[in-house]
Design a protein around this motif. Structure first.
Motif, mmCIF file in Angstrom:
data_model
loop_
_atom_site.group_PDB
_atom_site.id
_atom_site.type_symbol
_atom_site.label_atom_id
_atom_site.label_comp_id
_atom_site.label_asym_id
_atom_site.label_seq_id
_atom_site.Cartn_x
_atom_site.Cartn_y
_atom_site.Cartn_z
ATOM 1 N N LEU A 177 8.173 4.946 8.074
ATOM 2 C CA LEU A 177 7.769 3.556 8.225
ATOM 3 C C LEU A 177 8.907 2.633 7.815
ATOM 4 C CD1 LEU A 177 4.170 3.849 6.718
ATOM 5 C CD2 LEU A 177 4.948 4.327 9.042
ATOM 6 N N PHE A 178 8.694 1.335 7.907
ATOM 7 C CA PHE A 178 9.729 0.380 7.536
ATOM 8 C C PHE A 178 9.747 0.161 6.026
ATOM 9 C CE2 PHE A 178 5.992 -1.880 9.251
ATOM 10 C CZ PHE A 178 5.518 -2.486 8.104
ATOM 11 N N GLU A 179 10.901 -0.263 5.553
ATOM 12 C CA GLU A 179 11.057 -0.564 4.141
ATOM 13 C C GLU A 179 10.326 -1.869 3.811
ATOM 14 O OE1 GLU A 179 12.214 1.099 1.766
ATOM 15 O OE2 GLU A 179 13.769 2.469 2.474
ATOM 16 N N LEU A 180 9.674 -1.908 2.661
ATOM 17 C CA LEU A 180 8.979 -3.105 2.217
ATOM 18 C C LEU A 180 9.942 -4.055 1.503
ATOM 19 C CD1 LEU A 180 5.723 -1.424 0.894
ATOM 20 C CD2 LEU A 180 6.072 -2.564 3.101
ATOM 21 N N SER A 181 9.451 -5.235 1.231
ATOM 22 C CA SER A 181 10.265 -6.245 0.560
ATOM 23 C C SER A 181 10.662 -5.771 -0.835
ATOM 24 C CB SER A 181 9.484 -7.555 0.475
ATOM 25 O OG SER A 181 10.127 -8.473 -0.387
ATOM 26 N N ASN A 182 11.771 -6.303 -1.303
ATOM 27 C CA ASN A 182 12.241 -5.969 -2.658
ATOM 28 C C ASN A 182 11.278 -6.450 -3.729
ATOM 29 O OD1 ASN A 182 14.570 -4.721 -1.689
ATOM 30 N ND2 ASN A 182 15.711 -6.657 -1.674
ATOM 31 N N ASN A 183 10.373 -7.372 -3.350
ATOM 32 C CA ASN A 183 9.401 -7.879 -4.313
ATOM 33 C C ASN A 183 8.228 -6.933 -4.525
ATOM 34 O OD1 ASN A 183 10.842 -10.293 -4.757
ATOM 35 N ND2 ASN A 183 9.900 -11.215 -2.932
ATOM 36 N N VAL A 184 8.141 -5.890 -3.680
ATOM 37 C CA VAL A 184 7.073 -4.899 -3.832
ATOM 38 C C VAL A 184 7.543 -3.844 -4.818
ATOM 39 C CG1 VAL A 184 5.657 -3.188 -2.674
ATOM 40 C CG2 VAL A 184 6.265 -5.312 -1.491
ATOM 41 N N PRO A 185 6.845 -3.641 -5.910
ATOM 42 C CA PRO A 185 7.261 -2.642 -6.910
ATOM 43 C C PRO A 185 7.381 -1.257 -6.289
ATOM 44 C CG PRO A 185 5.534 -4.055 -7.787
ATOM 45 C CD PRO A 185 5.630 -4.367 -6.326
ATOM 46 N N SER A 186 8.367 -0.496 -6.711
ATOM 47 C CA SER A 186 8.622 0.820 -6.133
ATOM 48 C C SER A 186 8.953 1.808 -7.231
ATOM 49 C CB SER A 186 9.785 0.738 -5.136
ATOM 50 O OG SER A 186 10.174 2.009 -4.704
ATOM 51 N N ASP A 187 8.613 3.069 -7.003
ATOM 52 C CA ASP A 187 8.951 4.127 -7.962
ATOM 53 C C ASP A 187 10.129 4.959 -7.455
ATOM 54 O OD1 ASP A 187 7.844 5.466 -5.867
ATOM 55 O OD2 ASP A 187 6.136 6.276 -6.985
ATOM 56 N N ASN A 188 10.853 4.376 -6.452
ATOM 57 C CA ASN A 188 12.051 5.029 -5.907
ATOM 58 C C ASN A 188 11.754 6.404 -5.312
ATOM 59 O OD1 ASN A 188 13.752 2.859 -6.708
ATOM 60 N ND2 ASN A 188 13.780 3.686 -8.804
ATOM 61 N N SER A 189 10.600 6.553 -4.688
ATOM 62 C CA SER A 189 10.245 7.834 -4.077
ATOM 63 C C SER A 189 10.712 7.940 -2.627
ATOM 64 C CB SER A 189 8.723 8.038 -4.135
ATOM 65 O OG SER A 189 8.062 7.000 -3.416
ATOM 66 N N GLY A 190 11.462 6.964 -2.140
ATOM 67 C CA GLY A 190 11.988 7.069 -0.797
ATOM 68 C C GLY A 190 11.284 6.142 0.184
ATOM 69 N N THR A 191 11.667 6.303 1.459
ATOM 70 C CA THR A 191 11.105 5.479 2.529
ATOM 71 C C THR A 191 9.645 5.863 2.768
ATOM 72 O OG1 THR A 191 13.279 5.380 3.559
ATOM 73 C CG2 THR A 191 11.399 4.802 4.930
#
Length: 572
Positions: free
Chosen positions: A191-205
């Motif tokens: 899928l597409f990458e979300l905005s940088n404002n969306v919290p992420s756990d760095n699990s990839g795309t």
């Protein structure tokens, strides 16, 4: 003295009679001069001719011949059978028909393999194997596989599509046929990458994974092309996993579907009349992780009639009632489907259609339409009333011009838009969701099909303009107003074919609020070539997106740029 006088008188009397018989009677008679002494009597009867030297032959008509038409004759009237009976048998042979070149059905292949490889690590495979088990049974296996990876530099990109299907068919006693199918699929999409404002756990795309099974049987018995019946049963199950860097967006969704139905056709009382009765029952259950189960039902009973009038007007009428329930609402609805095909003159046809049809799309169908759909979407049924009209014109052999105009009014139409979600103080767009609203579509289409040189050069294409409008007055998101498609092929020799196909999609609105944005249109130009060394082996070359368009079907994900493929084709 008296004796001498009497004797003298008798002598002269007998002498006169004898002279009259020899002269006067012969001249005035048509009787042949036959001496009675020449007649041979082959029997014991002894004929006596006392005092008579000639007499007519028994059975001979003494009337003279007169060459004139008898006014009392019966006219000669011969029957057809008597007339044919008088013709020699050699004259009854049918003449030889003129020579005609007949298109022969190609022999059924036992196996076919098309395998190739393209840029961006893109393998593809199409294959099937057909096997006749005996005189009554046949089986086949079909495989479709394609994948791609790495066309985007700033994120993981690509997809995989793998489908495996098997079919078994056999003839039963009494003329019935039984078909059974079973299949499995395993697909995934980045899928597409979300905005940088969306919290992420760095699990990839983000990625979605699909796995499913399907099976079905069909039992049919057709007496002829007009009479017969069909009974069918299908079932499927699918599981969808969404793996996103943010825990709040992850989840899974599953769905199970069962469909069964019966169809009966029989001839009417008049020639060309065909009657049809259909019963269909389809139901499903889908569940979303953390949200529970939802059931839906789509049932219908319809009756149809079709006929041909004056060999120029063909009509089809179908009507009935349907009952649908989607977990949010339940309603009985009218089913209507009427079609008309009228030939004004040779090469000029008019077509028309009026229909009212309910539709229930499954969760799996929505995910196939939009691979960026989230796993929290719910499905609802829609009801469409439509009117279509068209014209087909054949100005010359192998050339068809056509045009259509249509209007649809859709209740509870399903469309897609980016979902929004609050993350702290920010509201960001995430994956797509399903929305419902009343809508209408007005569409005009013009096209041409032309075989410039028979079996050598042909062209097929159409353009269309439409107005997809929501009840609010805005355009339906991600549906274009202008579009076109075309295919052009050249076959200079039997072993070599070159083809090109093109698609144009105009700009579209994304439906975002409060400020609606547009997604740019695009033109895809593709080409391919096939060469056969012999009946079994060949090679192919395929080029996609020759213009190198940077385009998006769904906002947020850039599709593949220029790609080139090459491979082999094997037919056994």
């Amino acid at each position: 003295m008296k004796r001498s006088i009497v004797a003298t008188f008798l002598f002269f009397l007998i002498s006169g009679v004898d002279a009259f018989a020899q002269t006067g009677s012969t001249q005035n008679s048509l009787l042949p001069e036959i001496d009675p002494q020449d007649i041979e009597i082959r029997s014991e009867f002894r004929a006596r001719f006392p005092g008579i030297r000639r007499q007519p032959i028994l059975g001979f008509n003494p009337k003279p011949r007169v060459f004139r038409i008898d006014p009392n004759r019966v006219p000669f009237m011969e029957s057809d059978r008597e007339a044919v009976a008088s013709i020699a048998l050699t004259q009854l042979d049918r003449p030889e028909p003129p020579f005609k070149s007949i298109l022969q059905e190609p022999p059924r292949t036992n196996a076919f393999v098309k395998a190739g490889f393209g840029s961006f690590t893109t393998p593809e495979l199409e294959a099937y194997v057909l096997r006749r088990l005996n005189n009554e049974s046949i089986a086949s296996i079909n495989i479709d596989y394609s994948s791609s990876n790495g066309h985007l530099e700033n994120q993981d990109s690509g997809f995989r599509i793998f489908d495996l299907n098997g079919v078994y068919g056999t003839k039963l006693k009494g003329g019935a046929k039984l078909s059974a199918k079973v299949g499995a699929f395993s697909d995934f999409n980045h899928l597409f990458e979300l905005s940088n404002n969306v919290p992420s756990d760095n699990s990839g795309t983000p990625e979605k994974d699909y796995k499913g099974l399907n099976a079905g049987i069909i039992l049919e018995n057709n007496t002829n092309d007009l009479e017969g019946w069909e009974l069918y049963f299908n079932t499927s199950a699918v599981n969808i996993d969404l793996m996103a860097p943010n825990t709040a967006l992850r989840g899974s969704q599953s769905e199970q579907i069962i469909q069964t139905g019966f169809k009966k056709e029989w001839a009417g009382s008049k020639l060309y009349d065909v009657l049809t009765a259909k019963v269909n029952v389809e139901g499903g259950n889908y569940s979303t992780e953390g949200a529970g189960d939802t059931q839906w039902l789509n049932t219908s009973v319809t009756f149809g009639y079709s006929s041909l009038f004056n060999y120029a007007t063909e009509i089809e009428l179908e009507g009935g009632i349907a009952y649908l329930s989607d977990g949010f609402r339940s309603k009985p609805l009218l089913v209507l489907n009427s079609k008309l095909n009228h030939t004004i003159k040779e090469g000029l046809n008019l077509t028309g259609k009026i229909y009212a049809q309910p539709e229930m799309k499954s969760v799996w169908e929505h995910h196939q339409n939009n691979r960026f759909l989230n796993i929290g979407s719910q499905t609802q049924f829609q009801y469409t009333f439509g009117v279509d009209g068209g014209i087909e014109f054949y100005p010359m052999e192998s050339t068809k011009l056509f045009g259509t105009i249509s209007y649809k009014a859709i209740d509870n139409y399903s469309y897609y838009s980016r979902a929004s979600r609050a993350f702290g103080a920010n509201t960001e767009q995430t994956f797509y969701t399903i929305n419902y609203s009343d809508a209408s579509k007005f569409k005009m289409e013009l096209g041409v099909t032309q075989q410039i040189i028979s079996d050598k050069v042909w062209f097929d294409g159409f353009v269309y303009a439409q107005r997809p409008e929501l009840k609010s007055g805005s355009d339906i998101p991600f549906e274009e107003r202008l579009g076109a498609e075309a295919v052009f092929s050249i076959k200079p020799v039997d072993q070599f074919t070159v083809s090109s196909w093109m698609q144009y999609i105009g700009e579209r609105e994304d439906g975002s609020s409060p400020n609606t944005q547009t997604v740019d249109g695009y033109i895809l130009v593709n080409a391919g070539a096939d060469y056969k060394f012999n009946e079994k082996f060949g090679v192919y070359l395929k080029v996609l997106n020759i213009l190198g368009q940077n385009y998006e079907v769904w906002q947020g994900y850039e599709e593949r740029p220029f790609q080139i493929f090459g491979g082999i084709k094997v037919t056994l």
